[in-house]
Enzyme design. Structure first.
Site, short mmCIF file in Angstrom:
data_model
loop_
_atom_site.label_atom_id
_atom_site.label_comp_id
_atom_site.label_asym_id
_atom_site.label_seq_id
_atom_site.Cartn_x
_atom_site.Cartn_y
_atom_site.Cartn_z
N SER A 14 1.04 -1.21 -0.12
CA SER A 14 0.08 0.04 0.00
C SER A 14 0.83 1.07 0.23
O SER A 14 0.72 2.29 -0.65
CB SER A 14 -0.89 -0.07 1.46
OG SER A 14 -1.77 -1.23 1.26
N CYS A 42 -1.53 -5.98 2.72
CA CYS A 42 -3.06 -5.62 2.64
C CYS A 42 -4.06 -6.35 1.68
O CYS A 42 -5.00 -6.88 2.01
CB CYS A 42 -3.12 -4.09 2.73
SG CYS A 42 -4.94 -3.56 2.67
N CYS A 47 -5.80 -7.44 4.97
CA CYS A 47 -6.91 -6.77 5.13
C CYS A 47 -8.07 -7.24 4.05
O CYS A 47 -9.16 -7.62 4.71
CB CYS A 47 -6.79 -5.18 4.93
SG CYS A 47 -5.10 -4.74 5.70
N LYS A 50 -8.98 -11.00 4.20
CA LYS A 50 -9.46 -11.04 5.54
C LYS A 50 -10.80 -10.90 5.93
O LYS A 50 -11.72 -11.49 6.20
CB LYS A 50 -8.49 -10.64 6.54
CG LYS A 50 -8.74 -10.59 8.00
CD LYS A 50 -9.75 -9.64 8.52
CE LYS A 50 -9.59 -8.35 8.34
NZ LYS A 50 -8.48 -7.61 9.08
N TYR A 178 -5.13 -7.90 17.15
CA TYR A 178 -6.04 -8.11 16.14
C TYR A 178 -6.29 -9.46 15.23
O TYR A 178 -7.27 -9.69 15.09
CB TYR A 178 -5.36 -7.03 15.03
CG TYR A 178 -5.44 -5.66 15.35
CD1 TYR A 178 -6.32 -4.87 14.65
CD2 TYR A 178 -4.51 -5.05 16.15
CE1 TYR A 178 -6.29 -3.42 14.97
CE2 TYR A 178 -4.48 -3.74 16.36
CZ TYR A 178 -5.48 -3.10 15.78
OH TYR A 178 -5.40 -1.57 15.93
N GLU A 182 -9.52 -11.80 15.11
CA GLU A 182 -10.28 -11.93 13.70
C GLU A 182 -10.35 -13.25 13.25
O GLU A 182 -11.44 -13.65 13.02
CB GLU A 182 -9.51 -10.77 12.82
CG GLU A 182 -9.73 -9.23 13.25
CD GLU A 182 -8.86 -8.46 12.15
OE1 GLU A 182 -8.07 -8.88 11.56
OE2 GLU A 182 -9.37 -7.09 12.22
N ARG A 199 -1.28 -15.13 26.79
CA ARG A 199 -0.34 -14.75 27.99
C ARG A 199 -1.12 -13.76 28.82
O ARG A 199 -0.66 -13.82 30.19
CB ARG A 199 1.00 -14.83 27.66
CG ARG A 199 1.02 -13.35 26.73
CD ARG A 199 2.43 -13.48 26.27
NE ARG A 199 2.52 -12.03 25.48
CZ ARG A 199 4.00 -11.66 25.00
NH1 ARG A 199 4.88 -12.39 25.01
NH2 ARG A 199 3.95 -10.55 24.50
N HIS A 438 -32.41 8.37 13.87
CA HIS A 438 -33.17 7.57 14.59
C HIS A 438 -34.02 6.63 13.55
O HIS A 438 -34.62 7.12 12.55
CB HIS A 438 -34.22 8.08 15.61
CG HIS A 438 -35.06 7.32 16.28
ND1 HIS A 438 -34.40 6.35 17.49
CD2 HIS A 438 -36.24 6.75 16.12
CE1 HIS A 438 -35.53 5.84 17.90
NE2 HIS A 438 -36.46 5.96 17.30
N GLU A 443 -26.69 6.60 17.07
CA GLU A 443 -27.33 7.90 17.78
C GLU A 443 -27.16 7.85 19.11
O GLU A 443 -27.14 8.95 19.74
CB GLU A 443 -28.83 7.95 17.50
CG GLU A 443 -29.68 6.76 18.21
CD GLU A 443 -31.08 6.88 17.98
OE1 GLU A 443 -31.63 8.03 18.06
OE2 GLU A 443 -31.91 5.80 17.43
P1 NDP Z 1 -0.78 -7.85 17.78
O1 NDP Z 1 0.32 -7.20 18.41
O2 NDP Z 1 -2.18 -7.16 17.82
O3 NDP Z 1 -1.12 -9.13 18.97
C1 NDP Z 1 -0.30 -10.16 19.34
C2 NDP Z 1 -0.79 -10.87 20.05
O4 NDP Z 1 0.34 -12.07 20.26
C3 NDP Z 1 -0.65 -10.30 21.53
O5 NDP Z 1 -1.87 -10.69 22.29
C4 NDP Z 1 0.57 -10.59 22.27
O6 NDP Z 1 0.42 -10.42 23.72
C5 NDP Z 1 0.64 -12.07 21.78
N1 NDP Z 1 2.26 -12.39 21.83
C6 NDP Z 1 3.21 -11.44 21.19
N2 NDP Z 1 4.32 -12.24 21.50
C7 NDP Z 1 4.09 -13.50 21.88
C8 NDP Z 1 4.75 -14.75 22.36
N3 NDP Z 1 6.02 -14.86 22.05
N4 NDP Z 1 4.10 -15.73 23.06
C9 NDP Z 1 2.81 -15.51 23.35
N5 NDP Z 1 2.08 -14.50 22.84
C10 NDP Z 1 2.55 -13.53 22.25
O7 NDP Z 1 -0.66 -8.69 16.56
P2 NDP Z 1 -1.08 -9.37 15.42
O8 NDP Z 1 -0.30 -10.42 15.00
O9 NDP Z 1 -2.40 -9.83 15.94
O10 NDP Z 1 -1.22 -8.22 14.19
C11 NDP Z 1 -0.06 -7.52 13.93
C12 NDP Z 1 -0.37 -6.15 13.35
O11 NDP Z 1 -1.10 -6.29 12.16
C13 NDP Z 1 -1.33 -5.42 14.51
O12 NDP Z 1 -0.51 -4.74 15.55
C14 NDP Z 1 -2.25 -4.57 13.45
O13 NDP Z 1 -1.10 -3.44 13.77
C15 NDP Z 1 -2.04 -5.00 12.18
N6 NDP Z 1 -3.33 -5.76 12.03
C16 NDP Z 1 -4.40 -4.67 11.79
C17 NDP Z 1 -5.73 -5.17 11.55
C18 NDP Z 1 -6.72 -4.13 11.28
O14 NDP Z 1 -6.56 -3.14 11.26
N7 NDP Z 1 -8.13 -4.79 11.44
C19 NDP Z 1 -6.13 -6.73 11.24
C20 NDP Z 1 -4.91 -7.53 11.60
C21 NDP Z 1 -3.62 -6.85 11.83
P3 NDP Z 1 0.64 -9.07 24.55
O15 NDP Z 1 -0.44 -8.48 24.47
O16 NDP Z 1 1.10 -9.80 25.92
O17 NDP Z 1 1.86 -8.60 24.03
#
Ligand code: NDP
Length: 465
Positions: A14, A42, A47, A50, A178, A182, A199, A438, A443
């Site tokens: 993108s 994307c 995106c 998905k 995310y 999803e 975790r 409405h 709203e």
């Molecule tokens: P996120 O950062 O959103 O979530 C990662 C998850 O994995 C968190 O729950 C995190 O825990 C956990 N985690 C990270 N490392 C470990 C590990 N070593 N062991 C166990 N658990 C772990 O990343 P995603 O992969 O879901 O998505 C990547 C990025 O892509 C997002 O941050 C977003 O910016 C983008 N995205 C956006 C979307 C949208 O706009 N709708 C859709 C999909 C992706 P903790 O919270 O404890 O760190």
């Protein structure tokens, strides 16, 4: 010195495509290299496909909800290969649109891997010789990361979800961000038994706590097994499937195990450091407000930097970059009020500060909270027992709205419009004076009259202790 190009872009996602097209339309000679497919994460495996899967997976609840409205839906069946085939066709179409956009703008396209030789020179792996450019833009995006644990080779990422030849009967998803939320909803919508292992103590860290709690409850009610405070020790192959061993003991068997544990900037093995580009804590390219790296001729936009990993952010950065370099208008990137949505079921949309963040930044006594939780009109007949949540975080002193949070149908659509108002500095009073539409769910955001009062601690309870 004469260069082959004014701008050479590495990565046609993108951000890269937008920058290349705008620069070319502004008269620059532009080349772009992409090692996979034009469109990037994307469009090709993020995106867009998905969201199409999200649409497909929603029919399960639509069929169930339709009955209250008099419809008889019998013998519904779902064919994964039909959906994924149609999704791939749409991705191919978009890939063609992006390619033609570049072509029309006069951008030279190189479908191969590129690496940097020096601050002005790019080498393409499929040919001899090098290409020189006055400016190089790195827009290589990010890639999924998998946790370091025994058996990590068995984990799939979201990338492979678009290539599945059949749906699993069961899946374990590690991570509750995310992608975890999803894909848990998508798979559940198709009838897969889904377990999410996280975790932390509640899904979607950094989002507003009311939304996190509300989403977790709704997902559980939809049959997803969400397990908090659960760390994975290892994954082993077992028959046709896998066994996920937990650190606290016990194991879960599943047909597939998916890591949704974040993404890392794609900055390795293409000469960035040799060219003198400074990389940050997780390997991202360090850039200034104009997307310039530590090397004057090298810029970067999108997930490869440390900004928010969202497509519109990459596009904004690319536009600002093109304006700055090729239109004589230095344009710093403005990151205020970035709306974001999680396309879980139910959907979640948010812009601005969470209640927790606002309290941390402004102090407990400086924030007003307005919130409502209600059953949408449609549920009265469908019988779905799921509540919608709307919440405003307001600065007490200025009356400015600091955050808008929505959980429920069309949350993303509602929050996009709320982001416009927030961008213009909307106050709570202005929302109150806005005419309601409405009957709608949105709203509620302009009819929230009563401040939410934090419950007083009960004498003798833990809270009072
Ligand atoms: P996120 O950062 O959103 O979530 C990662 C998850 O994995 C968190 O729950 C995190 O825990 C956990 N985690 C990270 N490392 C470990 C590990 N070593 N062991 C166990 N658990 C772990 O990343 P995603 O992969 O879901 O998505 C990547 C990025 O892509 C997002 O941050 C977003 O910016 C983008 N995205 C956006 C979307 C949208 O706009 N709708 C859709 C999909 C992706 P903790 O919270 O404890 O760190």
């Amino acid at each position: 010195m004469a260069y082959d190009y004014d701008l050479f872009v590495i990565g046609a996602g993108s951000g890269g495509v937008r920058a290349a097209r705008l620069a070319a339309e502004l008269g620059a000679r532009v080349g772009i290299a992409e090692e996979y497919r034009i469109g990037g994460t994307c469009v090709i495996r993020g995106c867009v496909p998905k969201k199409l899967l999200v649409y497909g997976s929603r029919y399960r609840t639509e069929f169930a909800d339709a009955r209250g409205f008099g419809w008889t839906c019998e013998n519904e069946s779902f064919a994964w290969l039909t959906l994924i085939g149609n999704v791939h066709r749409e991705v191919d179409r978009l890939n063609g649109v992006y390619t033609r956009t570049l072509e029309k703008a006069g951008v030279d396209r190189f479908l191969t891997r590129a690496s940097l030789e020096d601050p002005h020179t790019v080498k393409l792996v499929d040919r001899d010789g090098a290409i020189t450019a006055k400016t190089i833009l790195v827009a290589t995006g990010s890639h999924p990361v998998t946790p370091e644990l025994p058996g990590k080779e068995h984990l799939i990422s979201s990338n492979q979800c678009f290539e599945l030849e059949q749906l699993p009967a069961s899946i374990v998803i590690i991570g509750a961000g995310y992608i975890g939320m999803e894909f848990a909803s998508i798979f559940r919508g198709f009838g897969v038994a889904v377990t999410v292992l996280y975790r932390g103590d509640q899904v979607l860290r950094e989002f507003d706590m009311d939304l996190r709690d509300g989403l977790a409850e709704a997902m559980r009610n939809r049959g997803i097994d969400l397990r908090m405070d659960t760390d994975v020790a290892s994954v082993e192959k077992e028959g046709q499937g896998y066994r996920v061993h937990l650190k606290r003991g016990g194991a879960i068997a599943a047909d597939l195990v998916m890591a949704a544990t974040g993404r890392a900037p794609s900055t390795s093995a293409f000469g960035l450091q040799q060219a003198g580009v400074d990389l940050g804590w997780n390997g991202h390219i360090v850039v200034d407000e104009f997307c310039k790296s530590s090397v004057d001729s090298i810029y970067a936009v999108g997930d490869v930097t440390d900004s928010k990993n969202l497509t519109p952010v990459a596009i904004h950065e690319a536009t600002a970059f093109a304006e700055t370099l090729f239109n004589g208008k230095p344009t710093p990137v403005d990151y205020t009020s970035i709306p974001t949505a999680v396309f879980s079921q139910p959907e979640l949309g948010t812009v601005g500060l969470s209640e927790e963040k606002a309290r941390e930044m402004h102090g407990d006594g400086a924030i007003d909270i307005y919130k409502t939780s209600f059953r949408p009109l449609r549920s009265m007949i469908s019988g779905r027992d799921e509540r919608m949540l709307m919440k405003l975080v307001v600065d007490m002193k200025t009356d400015k709205v600091l955050g808008v949070h929505v959980l429920g149908s069309d949350a993303a659509e509602i929050v996009q419009m709320a982001a416009v108002a927030m961008r213009l500095g909307v106050t709570k009073d202005q929302l109150d004076k806005t005419m309601a539409l409405h009957p709608s769910a949105a709203e509620e955001l302009v009819t929230l009259r009563h401040k939410w009062e934090m419950p007083a601690p009960v004498a003798g309870s833990d809270a009072a202790a």
